[in-house]
Design a protein around this motif. Structure first.
Motif, short mmCIF file in Angstrom:
data_model
loop_
_atom_site.label_atom_id
_atom_site.label_comp_id
_atom_site.label_asym_id
_atom_site.label_seq_id
_atom_site.Cartn_x
_atom_site.Cartn_y
_atom_site.Cartn_z
N LEU A 38 -11.52 3.23 -2.19
CA LEU A 38 -10.14 3.23 -2.67
C LEU A 38 -10.02 3.89 -4.04
O LEU A 38 -9.05 4.61 -4.33
CB LEU A 38 -9.60 1.80 -2.73
CG LEU A 38 -9.45 1.08 -1.39
CD1 LEU A 38 -9.04 -0.37 -1.60
CD2 LEU A 38 -8.44 1.80 -0.50
N ASN A 39 -11.00 3.65 -4.92
CA ASN A 39 -10.97 4.27 -6.24
C ASN A 39 -11.13 5.79 -6.15
O ASN A 39 -10.48 6.54 -6.87
CB ASN A 39 -12.08 3.70 -7.13
CG ASN A 39 -11.75 2.31 -7.64
OD1 ASN A 39 -10.59 1.98 -7.86
ND2 ASN A 39 -12.77 1.49 -7.83
N GLU A 40 -11.99 6.24 -5.26
CA GLU A 40 -12.22 7.67 -5.12
C GLU A 40 -11.04 8.39 -4.48
O GLU A 40 -10.88 9.60 -4.67
CB GLU A 40 -13.49 7.91 -4.29
CG GLU A 40 -14.77 7.47 -4.98
CD GLU A 40 -15.96 7.43 -4.04
OE1 GLU A 40 -15.77 7.76 -2.84
OE2 GLU A 40 -17.06 7.07 -4.49
N ASN A 41 -10.21 7.66 -3.74
CA ASN A 41 -9.08 8.28 -3.04
C ASN A 41 -7.74 7.76 -3.56
O ASN A 41 -6.76 7.70 -2.82
CB ASN A 41 -9.18 8.00 -1.53
CG ASN A 41 -10.38 8.68 -0.90
OD1 ASN A 41 -10.33 9.83 -0.51
ND2 ASN A 41 -11.48 7.94 -0.81
N ARG A 42 -7.68 7.41 -4.83
CA ARG A 42 -6.44 6.82 -5.35
C ARG A 42 -5.31 7.83 -5.46
O ARG A 42 -4.16 7.45 -5.66
CB ARG A 42 -6.69 6.14 -6.68
CG ARG A 42 -7.20 7.00 -7.80
CD ARG A 42 -7.30 6.17 -9.07
NE ARG A 42 -7.83 6.91 -10.20
CZ ARG A 42 -9.11 6.93 -10.55
NH1 ARG A 42 -9.99 6.24 -9.83
NH2 ARG A 42 -9.52 7.63 -11.59
N LYS A 43 -5.62 9.15 -5.35
CA LYS A 43 -4.54 10.13 -5.31
C LYS A 43 -3.72 9.99 -4.04
O LYS A 43 -2.56 10.39 -4.00
CB LYS A 43 -5.13 11.54 -5.41
CG LYS A 43 -5.71 11.86 -6.77
CD LYS A 43 -6.21 13.30 -6.83
CE LYS A 43 -6.76 13.63 -8.22
NZ LYS A 43 -7.25 15.02 -8.29
N ILE A 100 -0.49 5.94 -1.97
CA ILE A 100 0.71 5.51 -1.26
C ILE A 100 0.43 5.37 0.23
O ILE A 100 0.81 4.37 0.87
CB ILE A 100 1.86 6.51 -1.50
CG1 ILE A 100 2.28 6.47 -2.97
CG2 ILE A 100 3.05 6.19 -0.61
CD1 ILE A 100 3.37 7.44 -3.33
N ALA A 101 -0.27 6.33 0.81
CA ALA A 101 -0.61 6.25 2.23
C ALA A 101 -1.62 5.14 2.49
O ALA A 101 -1.54 4.42 3.49
CB ALA A 101 -1.15 7.60 2.71
N LEU A 102 -2.58 4.99 1.57
CA LEU A 102 -3.60 3.95 1.76
C LEU A 102 -3.00 2.55 1.71
O LEU A 102 -3.48 1.63 2.39
CB LEU A 102 -4.68 4.08 0.69
CG LEU A 102 -5.71 5.21 0.89
CD1 LEU A 102 -6.57 5.38 -0.34
CD2 LEU A 102 -6.56 4.93 2.12
N LYS A 115 -9.35 -1.96 -11.78
CA LYS A 115 -8.74 -3.29 -11.82
C LYS A 115 -7.48 -3.35 -10.97
O LYS A 115 -7.20 -4.36 -10.32
CB LYS A 115 -8.43 -3.66 -13.27
CG LYS A 115 -9.70 -3.91 -14.11
CD LYS A 115 -9.36 -4.22 -15.56
CE LYS A 115 -10.63 -4.48 -16.36
NZ LYS A 115 -10.36 -4.76 -17.79
N ARG A 116 -6.71 -2.25 -10.97
CA ARG A 116 -5.52 -2.22 -10.12
C ARG A 116 -5.90 -2.21 -8.65
O ARG A 116 -5.21 -2.79 -7.81
CB ARG A 116 -4.68 -0.98 -10.47
CG ARG A 116 -4.00 -1.07 -11.81
CD ARG A 116 -2.99 0.06 -11.99
NE ARG A 116 -2.27 -0.10 -13.23
CZ ARG A 116 -2.66 0.37 -14.40
NH1 ARG A 116 -3.79 1.06 -14.47
NH2 ARG A 116 -1.95 0.16 -15.49
N THR A 117 -6.99 -1.53 -8.32
CA THR A 117 -7.45 -1.53 -6.93
C THR A 117 -7.82 -2.93 -6.48
O THR A 117 -7.47 -3.37 -5.38
CB THR A 117 -8.66 -0.58 -6.79
OG1 THR A 117 -8.27 0.75 -7.12
CG2 THR A 117 -9.21 -0.61 -5.37
#
Length: 518
Positions: free
Chosen positions: A112-117, A120-122, A166-168
């Motif tokens: 999730l951190n690596e794909n945080r761009k 919204i879809a995740l 932390k947000r993840t």
């Protein structure tokens, strides 16, 4: 506007938190140079208050819109049976679902951190992915163990990456709470131990300004795993008051299971000077009849004036402290005006006096800005004048002798022969002589290389070595005739008249130039 559009707006608002964190870091970097900016008074708290007010307004209007859409959908039955929009979930991408099926919590966090761009879809895929795990609670608990950077992968993160991580983790806790899985006793005990560790970090102090993010994660851990009874409720209130400005605070308060204690929590907010947050909770939990909001708003306005005066006194009423005080009071009054508008309180609290106060503060702010600009201009003006009076190159002293060039020759004012031999010893004005006497600008000796001539161009030791009569690069008179009288020197000079016989246009005599040869 469709239900999908409202969900998109909500997701965009959540994604804005990342951008807000980037803005906070940029502001802190700018503040490190604020000593060079006399009028720089912007504080992150002022911006955060402004953002919180905007988010609250958007959230309120979004809920009203969703309510209208739900009423419209109930009144107009669909022409063909379809599943309700809330039940539609996006299937997770294969790699995301595979991590959940394999119960790889740490790897899920990293993914999730690596794909945080693509966050919204995740978000729309994460809930069904978590539900597919054999033990969703255990999966998420393992994932959020990396909330605080430590050894291994998290050790090399910078501040932005730490905040994103932390947000993840907080997002995973929120999604797990929506999934409502069965939480086993063993997993709950592990969650309790983890919560104790997080609480210890909070009470020991958190470096930087990320404390609200840490507290928000801690409270989500308590709400998701039902751990509130394990802690003192007053202590929970203290932590909750630290993040009361967040738009999710109201829903989190409900998830914590302390709705029946909200009046006590509102009183705590008031004692901490957070009357605006208290008003939000009053309306969210429908306590207007028990706790009137208008007196709290008026108290907040009065308190903002007191705080503004304290800022001035602390800064010895300097221009910077005055600007800061104006900015704080202006932000407070505008925030109250937005609350009055959002909750339709105009009949109980007229905004007109507040509008006049805003106009007054803005005029005062503009006057301070003009005064600062004028003072800066006065300070820089003497320096500019000095630069105009003193250019880069040094002014020439009045008694300085200009350099001798091939186009200049001293005009001999004296008629003595010794003056001809030592022209540089005279403090006289130099004029170009080549135009008046063309032969002086030539490198030809014109037959003047006689052994007795004082300006010997043939390299003789007598006269000026290696220099032309017009002034060459080596003007060092040797003065071999210093022992002769003026009449003797004049005679020797006139002995060279035969050398001029070959000069074009000459008659074999020295031209009569009275200024040179009297």
């Amino acid at each position: 506007m469709s239900m999908a559009s409202t969900r998109s707006i909500a997701a965009s608002m959540e994604a804005a938190a990342i951008k807000k964190e980037t803005l906070r870091r940029s502001l802190e970097e700018l503040q490190s140079h604020s000593s060079s900016l006399a009028s720089f008074t912007l504080q992150w708290k002022d911006l955060e208050d402004h953002f919180a007010s905007i988010e609250s307004s958007i959230q309120l209007r979004l809920k009203e819109l969703e309510s209208k859409e739900s009423s419209s959908a109930a009144a107009t039955p669909p022409s063909h049976p379809t599943a309700p929009p809330e039940a539609v979930e996006h299937p997770p991408r294969p790699e995301l679902k595979a991590l959940c099926l394999r119960m790889e919590g740490r790897a899920l966090n990293a993914y999730l951190n690596e794909n945080r761009k693509d966050l919204i879809a995740l978000r729309e895929e994460l809930l069904p992915a978590i539900r597919s795990a054999p033990d969703p609670a255990k999966l998420v608990l393992d994932a959020v163990r990396g909330f605080y950077p430590g050894k291994g992968r998290l050790a090399g993160m910078d501040a932005t990456e730490v905040s994103a991580n932390k947000r993840t983790c907080t997002l995973l806790l929120e999604k797990l709470r929506l999934a409502s899985p069965e939480i086993g006793a063993a997993v709950r005990r592990e969650a309790k131990d983890l919560a104790g560790d997080w609480k210890g970090r909070l009470t020991d102090g958190v470096n930087g300004t990320d404390v609200s993010l840490d507290v928000f994660g801690f409270l989500n851990l308590l709400a998701t795993f039902g751990l509130v009874p394990e802690f003192d409720v007053n202590e929970v209130f203290e932590f909750l008051a630290m993040i009361s400005r967040r738009k999710q605070a109201v829903d989190l308060c409900r998830d914590l299971g302390i709705a029946d204690k909200i009046p006590d929590f509102i009183n705590k907010l008031v004692t901490k000077g957070k009357e605006l947050d208290a008003v939000r909770f009053i309306f969210a939990f429908e306590l207007v009849n028990k706790i009137p909001p208008v007196p709290l708003l008026k108290a907040y306005v009065k308190g903002s004036k007191k705080t503004s005066q304290e800022v001035r006194n602390k800064g010895n009423n300097s221009l910077q402290s005055q600007n800061e005080a104006i900015a704080k009071e202006l932000a407070a009054v505008k925030a109250v005006m937005r609350i009055i508008e959002d909750y339709k309180l105009e009949s109980e609290y007229s905004p007109e006096p507040l509008k006049r106060r805003v106009t007054q503060l803005e005029e005062e702010k503009a006057n301070k800005k003009r005064k600062a600009a004028t003072n800066l201009a006065h300070k820089s003006k003497p320096q500019q004048q000095q630069q105009l009076l003193s250019p880069n190159k040094r002014p020439r002293p009045l008694n300085a002798v200009p350099p001798v060039t091939p186009n200049t020759l001293p005009v001999v004012a004296s008629t003595s022969a010794s003056a001809l031999l030592n022209p540089l010893s005279q403090n006289q004005t130099y004029l170009g002589m080549v135009d008046r006497f063309p032969y002086m600008g030539s490198s030809v000796s014109y037959g003047m290389a006689g052994a007795g001539y004082p300006y010997d161009r043939a390299g003789s030791s007598s006269g000026y070595q290696g220099a032309s009569l017009v002034g060459g690069s080596n003007l060092s008179p040797q003065r071999p005739y210093a022992h002769l009288s003026d009449s003797q020197l004049t005679s020797r000079l006139y002995e060279t008249s035969s050398h001029y016989a070959g000069y074009p246009g000459s008659s074999g005599h020295i031209p009569a130039y009275p200024s040179l040869y009297p």
